[in-house]
Write a protein that holds these residues in place. Sequence first.
Motif, PDB file in Angstrom:
ATOM      1  N   UNK A  50       0.881  -1.089   0.082  1.00  0.00           N
ATOM      2  CA  UNK A  50       0.162  -0.046   0.066  1.00  0.00           C
ATOM      3  C   UNK A  50       0.870   1.295   0.198  1.00  0.00           C
ATOM      4  N   UNK A  51       0.494   2.137  -0.982  1.00  0.00           N
ATOM      5  CA  UNK A  51       1.548   3.220  -1.104  1.00  0.00           C
ATOM      6  C   UNK A  51       0.739   4.466  -0.730  1.00  0.00           C
ATOM      7  N   UNK A  52      -0.726   4.480  -1.052  1.00  0.00           N
ATOM      8  CA  UNK A  52      -1.681   5.647  -0.878  1.00  0.00           C
ATOM      9  C   UNK A  52      -2.787   5.226   0.324  1.00  0.00           C
ATOM     10  N   UNK A  53      -2.870   6.051   1.243  1.00  0.00           N
ATOM     11  CA  UNK A  53      -3.959   5.930   2.331  1.00  0.00           C
ATOM     12  C   UNK A  53      -4.983   7.167   2.054  1.00  0.00           C
ATOM     13  N   UNK A  54      -6.138   6.596   1.711  1.00  0.00           N
ATOM     14  CA  UNK A  54      -7.174   7.592   1.418  1.00  0.00           C
ATOM     15  C   UNK A  54      -7.790   7.648   2.832  1.00  0.00           C
ATOM     16  N   UNK A  55      -8.166   8.895   3.044  1.00  0.00           N
ATOM     17  CA  UNK A  55      -9.042   9.213   4.250  1.00  0.00           C
ATOM     18  C   UNK A  55     -10.061  10.150   3.844  1.00  0.00           C
ATOM     19  N   UNK A  56     -11.351   9.418   3.617  1.00  0.00           N
ATOM     20  CA  UNK A  56     -12.676  10.081   3.301  1.00  0.00           C
ATOM     21  C   UNK A  56     -13.141  11.132   4.431  1.00  0.00           C
ATOM     22  N   UNK A  57     -14.286  11.883   4.208  1.00  0.00           N
ATOM     23  CA  UNK A  57     -14.738  12.797   5.183  1.00  0.00           C
ATOM     24  C   UNK A  57     -16.020  12.343   5.739  1.00  0.00           C
ATOM     25  N   UNK A  58     -16.582  13.178   6.338  1.00  0.00           N
ATOM     26  CA  UNK A  58     -18.098  12.852   7.049  1.00  0.00           C
ATOM     27  C   UNK A  58     -18.858  11.854   6.285  1.00  0.00           C
ATOM     28  N   UNK A  59     -19.221  11.122   6.832  1.00  0.00           N
ATOM     29  CA  UNK A  59     -20.150  10.104   6.212  1.00  0.00           C
ATOM     30  C   UNK A  59     -19.466   9.178   5.409  1.00  0.00           C
ATOM     31  N   UNK A  89     -12.595   9.327  -4.059  1.00  0.00           N
ATOM     32  CA  UNK A  89     -11.801   8.276  -3.391  1.00  0.00           C
ATOM     33  C   UNK A  89     -12.065   6.976  -3.731  1.00  0.00           C
ATOM     34  N   UNK A  90     -13.270   6.343  -3.605  1.00  0.00           N
ATOM     35  CA  UNK A  90     -13.803   5.200  -4.053  1.00  0.00           C
ATOM     36  C   UNK A  90     -13.289   4.738  -5.249  1.00  0.00           C
ATOM     37  N   UNK A  91     -13.270   5.731  -6.366  1.00  0.00           N
ATOM     38  CA  UNK A  91     -12.818   5.340  -7.466  1.00  0.00           C
ATOM     39  C   UNK A  91     -11.305   5.199  -7.510  1.00  0.00           C
ATOM     40  N   UNK A  92     -10.439   6.117  -6.810  1.00  0.00           N
ATOM     41  CA  UNK A  92      -9.180   5.545  -6.710  1.00  0.00           C
ATOM     42  C   UNK A  92      -8.993   4.297  -5.954  1.00  0.00           C
ATOM     43  N   UNK A  93      -9.604   4.125  -4.955  1.00  0.00           N
ATOM     44  CA  UNK A  93      -9.296   2.649  -4.151  1.00  0.00           C
ATOM     45  C   UNK A  93      -9.880   1.652  -5.200  1.00  0.00           C
ATOM     46  N   UNK A  94     -10.411   1.636  -6.061  1.00  0.00           N
ATOM     47  CA  UNK A  94     -11.131   0.468  -6.907  1.00  0.00           C
ATOM     48  C   UNK A  94     -10.084   0.469  -8.225  1.00  0.00           C
TER      49      UNK A  94
END
Length: 111
Positions: A2-11, A19-24
């Motif tokens: 893992x090189x990128x940790x995505x941290x979403x916002x509220x909800x 961010x979900x597109x990036x993770x997918x």
Amino acid sequence: MIRTLLVPGLDGSPAPHWQHWWAATDPTAKIVEQHSWSEPTPEAWLTEIAAATMIHPGSVLVGHSLGAIAIARLLSSWPQINVAGALMVAPAEPSRCSRIASFGSCRVAVK
């Protein structure tokens, strides 16, 4: 790795958020999950992000909205955390929303 940790916002910034597109689409990216996306507390969110950075040292943190604020708070409180960098997109303004007011203002010194 893992090189990128995505941290979403509220909800949790649900799909089809970027961010979900990036993770997918990027096998080296992972969304940092939170115990409660809709009732956030700084202590819980920072603990989850810190834990993710310890599991994946040297990653880049990518935060959106409240995720950006949480990253800023984490890095200003725990400078020893091993990250390669941080990208903060559209940081939230905690003073404008009672649901995130506990995150307060955050000032980060740029070195």
